[in-house]
Write a protein that holds these residues in place. Sequence first.
Motif, short mmCIF file in Angstrom:
data_model
loop_
_atom_site.label_atom_id
_atom_site.label_comp_id
_atom_site.label_asym_id
_atom_site.label_seq_id
_atom_site.Cartn_x
_atom_site.Cartn_y
_atom_site.Cartn_z
N LEU A 173 0.83 -1.21 0.00
CA LEU A 173 0.00 0.00 0.00
C LEU A 173 0.86 1.26 0.00
CD1 LEU A 173 -2.71 -1.08 2.62
CD2 LEU A 173 -3.05 -0.82 0.15
N LEU A 174 1.99 1.20 0.68
CA LEU A 174 2.88 2.36 0.76
C LEU A 174 3.53 2.69 -0.58
CD1 LEU A 174 4.69 1.63 4.16
CD2 LEU A 174 3.09 3.51 3.70
N GLN A 175 3.56 1.74 -1.48
CA GLN A 175 4.20 1.97 -2.79
C GLN A 175 3.34 2.83 -3.71
OE1 GLN A 175 7.42 0.86 -2.70
NE2 GLN A 175 6.58 0.33 -0.68
N ASN A 238 11.81 2.60 4.25
CA ASN A 238 12.70 3.70 4.64
C ASN A 238 11.95 4.94 5.11
OD1 ASN A 238 15.19 2.33 4.04
ND2 ASN A 238 14.78 2.68 1.86
N LEU A 239 10.91 4.71 5.90
CA LEU A 239 10.15 5.82 6.46
C LEU A 239 10.70 6.19 7.83
CD1 LEU A 239 6.44 4.83 5.64
CD2 LEU A 239 8.05 6.16 4.26
N THR A 240 10.47 7.43 8.21
CA THR A 240 10.83 7.93 9.53
C THR A 240 9.57 8.04 10.36
OG1 THR A 240 12.69 9.19 8.64
CG2 THR A 240 11.83 9.88 10.79
N SER A 241 9.67 7.74 11.64
CA SER A 241 8.50 7.82 12.52
C SER A 241 8.58 9.05 13.41
CB SER A 241 8.39 6.57 13.40
OG SER A 241 9.53 6.46 14.24
N MET A 242 7.42 9.49 13.89
CA MET A 242 7.35 10.60 14.82
C MET A 242 6.17 10.39 15.77
SD MET A 242 6.63 14.69 14.18
CE MET A 242 8.14 14.92 13.22
N LEU A 266 3.10 9.24 13.40
CA LEU A 266 3.07 9.28 11.93
C LEU A 266 4.35 8.70 11.37
CD1 LEU A 266 5.05 11.82 11.00
CD2 LEU A 266 3.10 13.17 11.74
N PHE A 267 4.27 8.36 10.08
CA PHE A 267 5.40 7.80 9.34
C PHE A 267 5.51 8.57 8.03
CE2 PHE A 267 3.61 4.69 12.13
CZ PHE A 267 4.69 4.01 12.67
N TYR A 268 6.72 9.06 7.73
CA TYR A 268 6.87 9.92 6.57
C TYR A 268 8.24 9.71 5.93
CZ TYR A 268 9.74 12.94 9.56
OH TYR A 268 10.71 13.44 10.40
N ARG A 269 8.38 10.21 4.71
CA ARG A 269 9.64 10.15 4.00
C ARG A 269 10.37 11.48 4.19
NH1 ARG A 269 6.28 7.47 0.03
NH2 ARG A 269 6.85 5.27 -0.02
#
Length: 270
Positions: A173-175, A238-242, A266-269
């Motif tokens: 789904l993230l793709q 390769n997402l970053t979390s916050m 959240l998870f973001y690039r």
Amino acid sequence: MISNIRTASVQGQFYPKNCNNIKKLIRKFTKKLKAISPSQDIRKIIPQAIIVPHAGYIYSGFTANCAYQFLKNSKPKRVIIIGPSHHYAFKGISGSYFEAYETSCGNINIDSPYLFALAKEFNIGFEPNAHKKEHSTEVQIPFIQYYFPKSKVIELIYGNVSVEKLAKIIFALLQNEENRIVISSDLSHFYTLETAKAHDYYCLRAIEDLNTELLNKGCEACGLTGIAAMILAAKKANLTSMLLDYRTSADITQDKSSVVGYLSALFYRK
């Protein structure tokens, strides 16, 4: 195709039944957030996915809205809500094989063609009983409709399923940049405040560090499978979390003897 509506079952219980009252409540949450963090520029981050709680709005609505305030920076074609089954035991994952989702503010369309393709690829079935009373996914719908009135939704409810299988679906789904993912989970249940925070600490750390091993040290989230799968998928993508917000029901009830924990992230690039 099943031609019917996914009926809302917890209107007037977990969130207001009246559409205007929902909008007023969400605006109230947003006003409170701005008062707490007036200098935080949320426009710079566009999440691919969020983790949000699913209790009654009076308890966890503010925490959930913190994540949606970031997610609104995106313009998804569809939002996929993934939550655990609370009322019906089954194996696997059940998709929302309906035409639309009932809400207090009118129906929201389900992206059936996309769901059918996803189901074919990952063997996602349909357990009607899993969708009849499930609040973990339903309580997200008013937020999604408020912030993304033109987007379609897909509801995925999981029963007994491996973290690895769910992680593969989330990664797929993230793709697709037209997708945004909402992982629904509350944290520990009915411990004293002190004990709850001790358990929830490992949930928070695991998400922050993208480390599923930390979940095994004491995290007792009801949507633990979803959280673990999201962490695995985020690492692979390769997402970053916050972390955004953490609190317990004691913040509302003042009862520290038996609390439920809530977080949003959240998870973001980068």
